[in-house]
Design an enzyme around this catalytic site. Structure first.
Site, short mmCIF file in Angstrom:
data_model
loop_
_atom_site.label_atom_id
_atom_site.label_comp_id
_atom_site.label_asym_id
_atom_site.label_seq_id
_atom_site.Cartn_x
_atom_site.Cartn_y
_atom_site.Cartn_z
N GLN A 140 0.57 -11.23 -3.20
CA GLN A 140 -0.83 -10.87 -3.01
C GLN A 140 -1.47 -10.42 -4.32
OE1 GLN A 140 -0.11 -7.80 0.01
NE2 GLN A 140 -1.24 -9.04 1.47
N ARG B 186 7.45 -11.30 5.08
CA ARG B 186 7.22 -10.99 6.49
C ARG B 186 7.92 -12.05 7.34
NH1 ARG B 186 0.71 -9.57 6.21
NH2 ARG B 186 0.92 -7.99 4.57
N ASP C 230 -3.14 -7.92 -4.92
CA ASP C 230 -3.41 -6.70 -4.16
C ASP C 230 -3.85 -5.57 -5.09
OD1 ASP C 230 -3.55 -5.32 -1.83
OD2 ASP C 230 -1.39 -5.05 -1.57
N HIS D 57 -5.32 -1.16 -4.78
CA HIS D 57 -5.75 -0.02 -3.98
C HIS D 57 -6.53 0.94 -4.86
CE1 HIS D 57 -2.39 -1.75 -1.72
NE2 HIS D 57 -3.11 -1.40 -0.67
N LYS E 294 -12.73 -3.04 8.08
CA LYS E 294 -12.65 -3.91 6.90
C LYS E 294 -13.81 -4.88 6.86
CE LYS E 294 -9.46 -7.08 9.27
NZ LYS E 294 -8.14 -7.73 9.24
N HIS F 58 -8.19 -0.53 0.40
CA HIS F 58 -7.27 -1.66 0.27
C HIS F 58 -8.13 -2.89 -0.01
CE1 HIS F 58 -4.07 0.52 2.73
NE2 HIS F 58 -5.16 1.21 3.00
N CYS G 53 0.79 -1.24 0.00
CA CYS G 53 0.00 0.00 0.00
C CYS G 53 0.82 1.30 0.00
CB CYS G 53 -1.03 -0.01 1.14
SG CYS G 53 -0.59 -0.97 2.58
#
Length: 640
Positions: A380, A362, A382, A384, A464, A510, A333
């Protein structure tokens, strides 16, 4: 004279304060016998709870979901009691309910063995049969601390010391065992009739790798023996479907000690990965997303500005160069905000949807790593979305439609939804959180979707919606999410020019559908037991010749199918046809295309399904058309 209102609207009036148990007895002896706990004005309480004023009351039995939770919580205490009786030097720590069961963490001088688990389970059955009353009492904080220190239970004393001032300290006693707990619990241990200890594992105190290692004993508990045996059968089936076993058997991937939590994708596994990635890429393009790519290593200062360093610092891998400290990207992000900030945006540019198959790392504790389901390096799906406040509702609704369409294509129809609201540790004002939570709730209501509320479970920067899938074994997997974030764009200086010419901060959504591709593939493998639908299978068909005489024709069939984009191989070895069929069936190949002299003469193939069904003779053209139809529609159902 408390007036008790029951779930069906019926009311009972008592002349004096009354316990939940007495309310159950007043309703009927059958209900009183089955009762485990109660709900008083929505709050789950023990049967001994005293009702002093008018209240809405519901009696909780083993048939209720809440009743099952009480059984599991009480069985965790039964486990701790059994361990203390068998191994008095063991210290008890915490023992919560988890999905389908419970665990309890112990500090003990040596590792528990399989033989220990058998002894502990036997002692639990003995204690349950004794039907010890379970009694609750409230005590002053210092008295509770001193009580546990006298018992040698240092961990319990430390837990109490961390409880905020003013909170009630309650202890539960059964036989000679006393534990700290909020409750509620069953009225006596005789209510615990169907349980099984399943495994033992290591766990750090408070989940922190810097703390001492404890031993965690897992178990499951159910309302009756029939439910327990059904669950154990599901466990056996789940073990057969374990994606780690399938990964090795089907030559898909491996993980080794030199790179813990990192995946080595083999050729067939990488085909599955690429197929899923391309599918998602096509869906995103159809829904107006722009795919981007951001760096793997970014200066620490960006993560400090975004708030991630303070929140996730221990999970972030770092490296240094030229006296600068860099983070190996743990999420995407903040980097997407940097792309947004490279141009001065107008309200006409919004919504702007930036997507990335972002490679993230991570530093997850080694004890939590689990095949593809918990890794340190992952990608991911992912994205945004930068938008105005007025656009949030439409963007969330559009995302939900996309998410449900994707899940259907992968064969998942049972989707559970949860709305997670502000956590105690968060950034942003209450006013901003009010707006964000209201936006998500209204989007769900507009779509007519039922959801559960999870107070305090939101991300540190915004609330979320979480989407979880139920697989063919009844297991629930949390995957997709969408989060409304008013804070990070402001912290990182994102602005747009509004219609009135003013500079405003965009809202940042997100969102992810699959979560990480690694974890999703692990779930898929277990859901389908490796028998992936045709469009996902790494090898969609194998052409098998019966003798060398058909070798050239078998290769011709393969070439025709490969030319149309299908993943087809040919097994031309000089082996018996039965041997080749068994081998490729074990490899979970969806279809086998068998050619002998008759098939070659008729320019046909004999089609055999993975389940061993003979689907008859087909021409090459018919097989091509049939495969094209199956891979276009995509729908498939797992075999339970």
């Amino acid at each position: 004279m408390p007036k008790i209102t029951l779930p069906d609207g019926k009311q009972l009036v008592f002349e004096h304060p009354v316990t939940v148990k007495e309310v159950a007895e007043a309703i009927g002896p059958g209900l009183a016998k089955a009762a485990l706990a109660g709900r008083v004005n929505g709050r789950l309480v023990d049967l001994s709870f005293v009702i002093e004023r008018d209240a809405a009351v519901e009696i909780v039995t083993p048939r209720d979901e809440a009743g099952l939770e009480v059984i599991r919580h009480s069985t965790a205490h039964l486990l701790a009691q059994a361990v203390k009786e068998l191994y008095p030097q063991a210290q008890v720590t915490i023992g919560p309910v988890i999905e389908d069961g419970f665990y309890y963490d112990f500090a003990f001088e040596r590792p528990f063995t399989t033989e220990d688990l058998e002894k502990i389970e036997g002692k639990m059955k003995e204690l349950a049969k004794a039907a010890f009353p379970v009694e609750r009492r409230v005590v002053p904080r210092q008295e509770a601390i001193e009580f546990f220190r006298r018992q040698g239970e240092e961990y319990k004393a430390r837990i109490i010391e961390e409880i905020p001032e003013g909170e009630e300290i309650s202890l539960y006693t059964q036989g000679s065992f006393t534990d700290l707990c909020r409750g509620p619990h069953v009225p006596n241990t005789g209510k615990l009739k169907a349980f099984k200890l399943t495994k033992v594992a290591g766990a750090y105190w408070r989940g922190d790798a810097r703390n001492e290692m404890l031993q965690r004993i897992y178990g499951t508990a159910w309302a009756d023996e029939e439910q327990l045996q059904a669950y154990l059968r599901r466990l056996e089936e789940a073990e057969k479907r374990d994606h780690r076993r399938l990964g090795k058997q089907l030559d898909l991937f491996h993980i080794q000690e030199e790179a813990p939590g990192m995946v080595f994708w083999h050729a067939k596994g990488w085909r599955i990965y690429q197929t899923i990635e391309q599918y998602i890429r096509d869906k995103l393009r159809q829904h107006g997303y722009q795919e981007v790519k951001t760096p793997q290593i970014v200066d620490r200062s960006l993560w400090e500005k975004s708030g991630h360093w303070d929140k996730f610092g221990e999970l972030i891998f770092t490296t240094r160069a030229e006296n600068r400290e860099y983070a190996i990207k743990p999420m995407n992000c903040p980097c997407h905000v940097q792309i947004y900030n490279q141009s001065l945006r107008s309200y006409r540019d919004l919504p702007l949807r930036l997507a990335e198959f972002g490679s993230c790392h991570r530093n997850e504790p080694s004890g939590t790593l689990h095949g593809l389901l918990r890794v340190r390096g992952f990608v991911q799906d992912d994205a945004h979305i930068f938008c105005t406040e007025a656009q949030v509702q439409d963007e969330v609704a559009s995302f939900i439609e996309l998410l449900f369409a994707v899940y259907r294509d992968f064969g998942f129809d049972d989707v559970r939804i949860k709305l997670s609201t502000r956590p105690p540790n968060r950034v942003g004002s209450d006013e901003i959180w009010d707006k964000a939570e209201q936006a998500l709730e209204e989007a769900l209501n507009r779509k007519g979707l039922a959801f559960d509320l999870q107070p305090g479970e939101g991300a540190f920067y915004g609330p979320k919606i979480e989407f979880a899938l139920k697989d063919c074994l009844g297991r629930v997997w949390q995957l997709g999410t969408i989060q409304v974030d008013f804070s990070m764009p402001q912290r990182l200086g994102a602005v747009y020019i509004a219609e009135d010419g003013s500079r405003r901060t965009p809202v940042m959504l997100h969102r992810a559908i699959l979560g990480s591709l690694e974890r999703f593939i692990g779930i898929l493998l277990e859901h389908y037991a490796g028998l992936l639908p045709l469009w996902l299978a790494p090898v969609q068909a194998v052409v098998l010749n019966i003798t060398d005489h058909q070798r050239g024709y078998a290769k011709e069939v393969q070439d025709a199918m490969v030319a149309q984009g299908f993943r087809v191989e040919a097994d031309l070895r000089n082996e018996k046809i039965g041997y080749k069929i068994r081998e490729h069936s074990m490899q979970r190949v969806p279809y086998l295309l068998i050619v002998g002299d008759k098939e070659m003469a008729g320019r046909q193939v004999m089609v055999r399904s993975q389940q061993g069904e003979n689907l008859g003779l087909m021409s090459i053209e018919a097989v091509l058309a049939w495969f094209a139809e199956q891979t276009t529609t995509k729908r498939a159902k797992a075999l339970a």
